[in-house]
Design an enzyme around this catalytic site. Structure first.
Site, PDB file in Angstrom:
ATOM      1  N   ASP A 189       0.853  -1.186   0.000  1.00 59.33           N
ATOM      2  CA  ASP A 189       0.000   0.000   0.000  1.00 59.33           C
ATOM      3  C   ASP A 189       0.890   1.238   0.000  1.00 59.33           C
ATOM      4  O   ASP A 189       1.696   1.433   0.921  1.00 59.33           O
ATOM      5  CB  ASP A 189      -0.913   0.016   1.228  1.00 59.33           C
ATOM      6  N   GLU A 271      -1.660  -1.274  -5.916  1.00 60.68           N
ATOM      7  CA  GLU A 271      -2.877  -0.627  -6.406  1.00 60.68           C
ATOM      8  C   GLU A 271      -2.621   0.029  -7.757  1.00 60.68           C
ATOM      9  O   GLU A 271      -1.538   0.570  -8.001  1.00 60.68           O
ATOM     10  CB  GLU A 271      -3.357   0.432  -5.417  1.00 60.68           C
ATOM     11  N   ASP A 363      -2.720   1.436   7.135  1.00 55.42           N
ATOM     12  CA  ASP A 363      -2.018   1.138   5.890  1.00 55.42           C
ATOM     13  C   ASP A 363      -1.696  -0.342   5.765  1.00 55.42           C
ATOM     14  O   ASP A 363      -1.756  -0.901   4.666  1.00 55.42           O
ATOM     15  CB  ASP A 363      -0.731   1.964   5.820  1.00 55.42           C
TER      16      ASP A 363
END
Length: 401
Positions: A189, A271, A363
């Site tokens: 992340d 991501e 996170d």
């Protein structure tokens, strides 16, 4: 295991060794800037005639501009005293810029004289020991802290650039690469100023508060001092040196973080962030002004400083396999029970599920969701299971305990 060759770049400090070589480097880089502006002016004029009169669009390919440069060089004595290939190769960059302009709009821009000109040695790069041979200039010494990591690899291309009065050289080597897949999967992340992994590890950026304060102080000095004065030029030089140091530290952190991630697992899940859209200005227009402009400007600045795009590119060429997933709700979903609620994340760094009561780092929780989305793992309590269908281990510990 994957065996291949890749192009890797190494940044060196370039030492001309004499005033004559220093002047020739300045002349060669200045000739590239002059040629860029001259060709751009001619191509713009021909393109305007095409729009107004309907004449055929002029060719702006590297080959056609190279023919024009050869004719121009025969008529310009001072160009004949400079290396041919490095000056001519600049037209390839302009040809690529015209391709982008015709595809997405936006003409190439003229290059200003700021003392940061550069030129490229496109082929036949000759490096003997610690010396680089530049055509019609001679041998210039290269230095780098730590030495040359690819001394046994063939050089492909070299870019010589002047910055703040110093000469630097970026040499591109063709390097054999062997990637060993350890069969592990890792969720990552990317947040402002740090990177969190599904193992619970946080990789924060170095603290640059003092350097940022110094840069802002020099910015205020530049704004206060008279344009054209020596004191203003001195402040600008100091501000540029500070900014260069900040950029170097951030760039080094991205390399260190990406190497840590690539060494941890062969399969990395990140991501699919649309950074350009996320950092678009929130100011809006006069008819439709934006909201929370100052807050959005600060967030955009932090995203750019972290460099999500550059970090992703480094991960992609260092890891064996990189998979991207949809970032929707990864920060709002609980990795233990799957409950999605914006109230789960009451603070920036704290996650507390309103359904099952799980509490932990926000996170890391997002990284676990990213891993589960990419590998198909459940990500639930007690997960040390294999991630179907790729027969990979999830390398995060049981954070729910």
């Amino acid at each position: 295991m994957a065996d291949c060759t890749e192009c890797r770049s190494v940044v060196f400090r370039l030492h001309p060794g004499s005033r004559a070589k220093h002047n020739l480097l300045i002349q060669t880089a200045g000739a590239c800037r002059w040629l860029w502006n001259a060709m751009l002016e001619e191509n713009r004029r021909a393109n305007e005639e095409h729009i107004l009169t309907g004449r055929p669009r002029p060719s702006v390919s590297f080959q056609s501009m190279g023919v024009a440069f050869t004719q121009l060089r025969r008529q310009t004595p001072w160009l004949q005293a400079l290396p041919y290939a490095p000056v001519r190769y600049l037209l390839r960059y302009q040809a690529d810029a015209w391709k982008r302009a015709f595809k997405r709009g936006g003409f190439p821009k003229f290059h200003a004289r700021r003392g940061d000109d550069s030129f490229t040695i496109p082929q036949d790069v000759r490096i003997t020991g610690e010396y680089l041979h530049i055509p019609k200039i001679g041998l210039c010494r290269l230095s780098r802290r730590g030495g040359n990591p690819y001394v046994d690899c063939p050089p492909v291309k070299a870019v010589v650039k002047r910055s703040l009065g110093r000469w630097g050289c970026v040499v591109v080597y063709r390097v054999p690469v062997e990637r060993q897949d350890n069969g592990l999967a890792l969720g990552v992340d990317m947040n402002c100023g740090q990177v969190a992994t599904s193992t619970g590890e946080i990789l924060p950026q170095p603290d640059l508060t003092r350097l940022e304060a110094r840069r802002k102080r020099y910015q205020r000095q530049v704004a206060r001092r008279k344009k054209g004065s020596n004191r203003r030029a001195l402040s600008r030089h100091r501000m540029a040196k500070t900014q260069r140091k900040i950029a170097a530290i951030r760039h080094d952190w991205r390399h260190q973080a990406s190497r840590t991630l690539a060494n941890t697992a062969g399969h990395i899940v990140i991501e699919d962030l649309k950074v350009k859209a996320m950092t678009r200005s929130a100011r809006g227009t006069v008819e439709d002004p934006g909201q929370n402009v100052r807050q959005m400007a600060g967030l955009n600045r932090e995203i750019r400083n972290t460099g999500w795009g550059a970090l992703r590119r480094m991960i992609e060429y260092k890891a064996v396999e990189v998979e991207t997933v949809n970032p929707a709700y990864t920060s709002q979903a609980c990795h233990r029970c799957g409950h999605i609620d914006k109230d789960n994340r009451k603070e920036q760094s704290t996650f507390e599920c309103t359904a099952c009561g799980y509490a932990g780092n926000a996170d890391v929780n997002a990284a676990l969701n990213i891993l589960a989305s990419g590998t198909g793992a459940t990500g639930r309590r007690g997960a040390w299971a294999l991630a179907p269908p790729m027969n990979r281990q999830n390398v995060y510990t049981n954070l729910a305990a």
